[in-house]
Design an enzyme around this catalytic site. Structure first.
Site, PDB file in Angstrom:
ATOM      1  N   CYS A 169       0.732  -1.197   0.077  1.00 53.67           N
ATOM      2  CA  CYS A 169      -0.030   0.069  -0.011  1.00 53.67           C
ATOM      3  C   CYS A 169       0.752   1.228  -0.017  1.00 53.67           C
ATOM      4  O   CYS A 169       1.440   1.356   0.892  1.00 53.67           O
ATOM      5  CB  CYS A 169      -0.973  -0.042   1.101  1.00 53.67           C
ATOM      6  SG  CYS A 169      -1.861   1.668   1.740  1.00 53.67           S
ATOM      7  N   CYS A 179       0.128   3.908   2.810  1.00 53.49           N
ATOM      8  CA  CYS A 179       0.483   3.183   4.002  1.00 53.49           C
ATOM      9  C   CYS A 179       1.943   3.508   4.248  1.00 53.49           C
ATOM     10  O   CYS A 179       2.522   4.035   5.285  1.00 53.49           O
ATOM     11  CB  CYS A 179       0.365   1.759   4.173  1.00 53.49           C
ATOM     12  SG  CYS A 179      -1.401   1.027   3.989  1.00 53.49           S
TER      13      CYS A 179
END
Length: 812
Positions: free
Chosen positions: A54, A57
């Site tokens: 991600c 993230c």
């Protein structure tokens, strides 16, 4: 001792400060251990739910949580932990807390209860505000949701609840809640600043909240600020137009009408942009090329993303429906978008798209696209013809597809008339084409139709073509085989006023083309009048012949001609070569001069025909027509000697050479076929320049091994014949690219005397000698006598003593 304690305290504080300066401390704890540690420290748990793949993230972990201010705040308030949702304990936690997006963050009480949820990352300042909402029990999702479910949520808490829902990315619930909250507020308070949150949420122009906002804009401007209000109105309209842009059906029409009416009643910053996009949507949906371009040009400094992406493929119809100037404007817009591209990748994508369009436009300006549909029974192919010297010459043939369509894409050799259709004259129609044109002709069972998808020139021409089709059918269609001159003349005379009316009513932007069409009408009428004189017609009367009923052949006499024929020819009428632009022009010349001379065409002398022609190019065509009828080479030479000065073009020479090649036999005792080529110094030399001497011609090439092998023998023979009335001529048939090799070979082989290069700048020069003398292979040696007549066009080679004997015999 006291000093020592102070030092230890300073060291401890420094250690703590350095830890905080390093950012958020994510502790290596299990979920249970994190809850237990939070209980011990009297804190909440901050749990980061991420995945290894991600991007957002990673951004939070590497660029936000590493900030010193983030560490000071987060480490003070939370026991911070992070779990990969696809590994270890994170898998179970993901299921337990229903994590569906990454990154997701939870603020948890020590008992594991979720106090607040945050979905998605952001910059630290905004992220801290979101976290602080979760820290404060009164603004946390857990507290406010409980109040809402119990029906105890006050109007003052509405905004906080919306913010909590937004943090948790529960957008659907926000929409429902805001509509419900809006209905509970009275009109006096709806436009207050504390309730602006209701209008910050997702809205559409037909939403009751947005309608209220538009109708009470002045109150909102006072309470909220016109800049904020205008931005919101513009945003709602832009989002709505984005959705309309993607609409595949016709539902966009109603919403479009609402936005146009609604936005027209108010003033707001960005109204011009919305008005332009309203025009753009209509233009896009209806494929109005000019309107699309104007919208793009007016608003090119601030185009919405969906319009920018349209330019990468969604506006391809501009290439299909737009004219060349419109396509050029579109490409210019694309180049400007390329210059403003924010990333190298996007810049390259835009460049590729518009490079391709530029190439297509270049093709369009040099190619003609011609297509159509065929419904005529038994027709399998469609032919395209160009007009060359008043005759149709086949350019291309295309097969009709199973669904009845055909198409051509070609580079026109000139700007002017072409014909398209079947093999029969009646199955073809005339078009006016130039580079860049697109044309469409449908070939139907009973007619040919130039459709509306054509240039203005062809639309004008189509009106005349449709008028002439019935006339041509009465001349050529077997249905009218008994429609002889007695039927045709009244029909033709009645048609003439219609033709004159058409000419008088021509109004066209291009005066030269209008004049060409008027001239075409006159030529067509004349040609129809000429053709009925020799049309394959029969009378309706029948007589018995060999026991069979037979129709009497029908031909008019001068006594039968209507008044029109008195104006059809006159001296000086054909003063230029314009008739040769017509597909029947060559035939027209023969019929015109025949009618003018008043005799059968076989009996008319060429000089009499030429008297009726004032144009040298037309005289050249008549001369060539006469040459092409010659059956003897001597007759052709006589015409060439008399009228050769009229044959001045490369096309004329090519056709003359074709006649020469067809008639010339190279028979012994007959006149030699002359040729003229440049020597090594560029001087033109002809075969017949050497009358009075015996001539030996060597046809060879530098690449020909047997040719080169004969050269030593040829040089020996030349030396032996020196001082005698013999001329040796070498004629190279090398290609132009080997010209330097030819010069080098002359030096290497010691070839002096008369050496000619036949190819010149094209193949026609070489073809003259090769075709006339029927030369299929080299070396070829030919011998001509002192009178310029053929002795042999396939003589012995110099390596054979027979050639020397032949020359000695001719010199006696």
């Amino acid at each position: 001792m006291k000093i020592r304690l102070i030092l230890w305290a300073a060291l401890l504080c420094g250690t703590i400060f350095r830890a905080n300066a390093q950012g958020v401390e994510f502790r290596d704890l299990t979920f249970r251990q994190a809850l237990e540690q939070a209980q011990k420290e009297g804190k909440l748990v901050f749990m980061d739910c991420y995945t290894s793949w991600c991007g957002p993230c990673k951004n939070m972990l590497n660029n936000v949580f590493t900030l010193a201010e983030a560490g000071v705040f987060m480490n003070e308030e939370f026991v911070c932990v992070k779990f990969d949702m696809e590994k270890g304990e994170g898998i179970e936690l993901g299921k337990r807390f229903e994590v569906r997006a990454f990154p997701t963050f939870f603020i948890l009480r020590p008992d594991g209860t979720v106090q607040h949820k945050l979905v998605g990352g952001s910059q630290w300042e905004r992220f801290r505000m979101r976290v602080e909402r979760g820290l404060n029990e009164k603004t946390s999702l857990l507290y406010l949701e409980g109040r809402n479910q119990a029906g105890k949520l006050s109007t003052k808490e509405y905004a906080a609840y919306v913010n909590a829902l937004r943090d948790a990315s529960r957008d659907n619930e926000i929409e429902t809640f805001c509509q419900k909250a809006f209905g509970k507020l009275n009109d006096k308070v709806k436009c207050r600043k504390e309730n602006w949150y209701l209008f910050e949420q997702e809205m559409q122009p037909n939403d009751e909240r947005f309608i209220y906002l538009v109708e009470n804009k002045s109150d909102f401007d006072k309470n909220i600020g016109s800049t904020i209000v205008d931005e919101r109105i513009c945003s709602v309209y832009s989002d709505a137009l984005n959705r309309l842009h993607s609409d595949k059906g016709n539902t966009w029409v109603e919403m479009h009408g609402l936005i146009k009416t609604q936005s027209g009643k108010i003033e707001f910053d960005g109204k011009d942009k919305i008005s332009c996009l309203l025009e753009y949507i209509v233009a896009l949906k209806t494929r109005e090329v000019e309107s699309v371009l104007q919208c793009l040009e007016k608003n090119k400094e601030n185009l919405p993303t969906y319009v920018e992406f349209d330019m990468l493929g969604g506006l391809n119809f501009i290439m299909n429906l737009g004219d060349n100037s419109q396509v050029e404007r579109y490409i210019q817009l694309g180049r400007e978008a390329e210059d403003k591209a924010e990333t190298p990748q996007l810049k390259e994508i835009i460049k590729r798209v518009f490079d391709k369009l530029q190439g297509e436009l270049t093709d369009r300006t040099t190619y003609v696209e011609l297509k159509g549909k065929v419904t005529k029974d038994k027709m399998e192919n469609v032919n395209l013809y160009e007009v060359v010297d008043g005759k149709e010459r086949l350019v291309a043939t295309t097969h009709i597809s199973e669904d009845g369509h055909y198409g051509f894409s070609f580079q026109p050799a000139y700007q002017g008339f072409y014909t398209v259709g079947g093999e029969k004259i009646l199955d073809r129609v005339r078009l006016y084409l130039e580079p860049g044109d697109r044309a469409e002709v449908n070939i139907l069972e009973d007619t040919l139709m130039i459709t509306d998808r054509n240039t203005p020139e062809n639309l004008l021409l189509a009106r005349w073509e449709s008028m002439m089709i019935p006339v041509r059918k009465r001349l050529d269609d077997m249905e009218y085989v008994l429609f002889d001159y007695r039927d045709f003349y009244p029909y033709f005379v009645a048609f003439l006023p219609q033709a004159e009316k058409f000419k008088d009513e021509i109004s066209f932007r291009d005066a030269a083309f209008a004049a060409l069409v008027r001239q075409t009408v006159d030529y067509d009428l004349d040609y129809a009048a000429f053709r009925i004189l020799n049309a394959l017609k029969a009378t309706k009367e029948v007589y018995m012949r060999d026991g069979r009923p037979t129709h009497i052949p029908s031909r008019p006499t001068p006594a039968d001609y209507p008044e029109y024929y008195k104006t059809i020819v006159k001296k000086g009428k054909l003063s230029d070569a314009s008739i040769l632009r017509q597909p029947y022009g060559y035939d027209y010349l023969q019929r015109y001069t025949t009618f003018a001379c008043g005799e059968e065409k076989e009996r008319i002398a060429l000089e009499n025909r030429l008297e009726w022609l004032s144009s040298d190019p037309l005289k050249a065509e008549m001369i060539l027509w006469e040459m092409e009828k010659c059956r003897k080479y001597e007759d052709y030479i006589e015409l060439l000697d008399t009228y050769g000065n009229y044959l001045t073009t490369a096309n004329h020479q090519q056709r003359v050479d074709a006649v020469s090649a067809k008639l010339y036999k190279g028979t012994a005792g007959k006149l030699a076929s002359d040729f003229t080529y440049p020597d090594r110094d560029g001087k033109l030399v002809s075969l017949l320049d050497f009358r009075g001497k015996v001539v030996v011609v060597d046809v060879w090439a530098t690449w020909c091994g047997p040719c080169r092998a004969e050269i030593p023998h040829l040089l020996k023979l030349e030396k032996e014949m020196r001082g005698k009335e013999v001329v040796f001529i070498g004629v190279s048939v090398d290609e132009q690219k080997d010209y330097k090799k030819w010069l080098e070979a002359l030096e290497q082989e010691g070839l002096e005397g008369i050496q000619l290069f036949a190819n010149g700048k094209n193949k026609q020069g070489r073809d003259k000698i090769m075709n006339d003398y029927k030369i299929k292979g080299i070396p070829r040696f030919m011998v001509f006598d002192k009178k310029g007549k053929v002795v042999t066009i396939n003589s012995p080679r110099p390596s054979s003593p027979e050639l020397k004997s032949l020359l000695q015999k001719l010199l006696k």
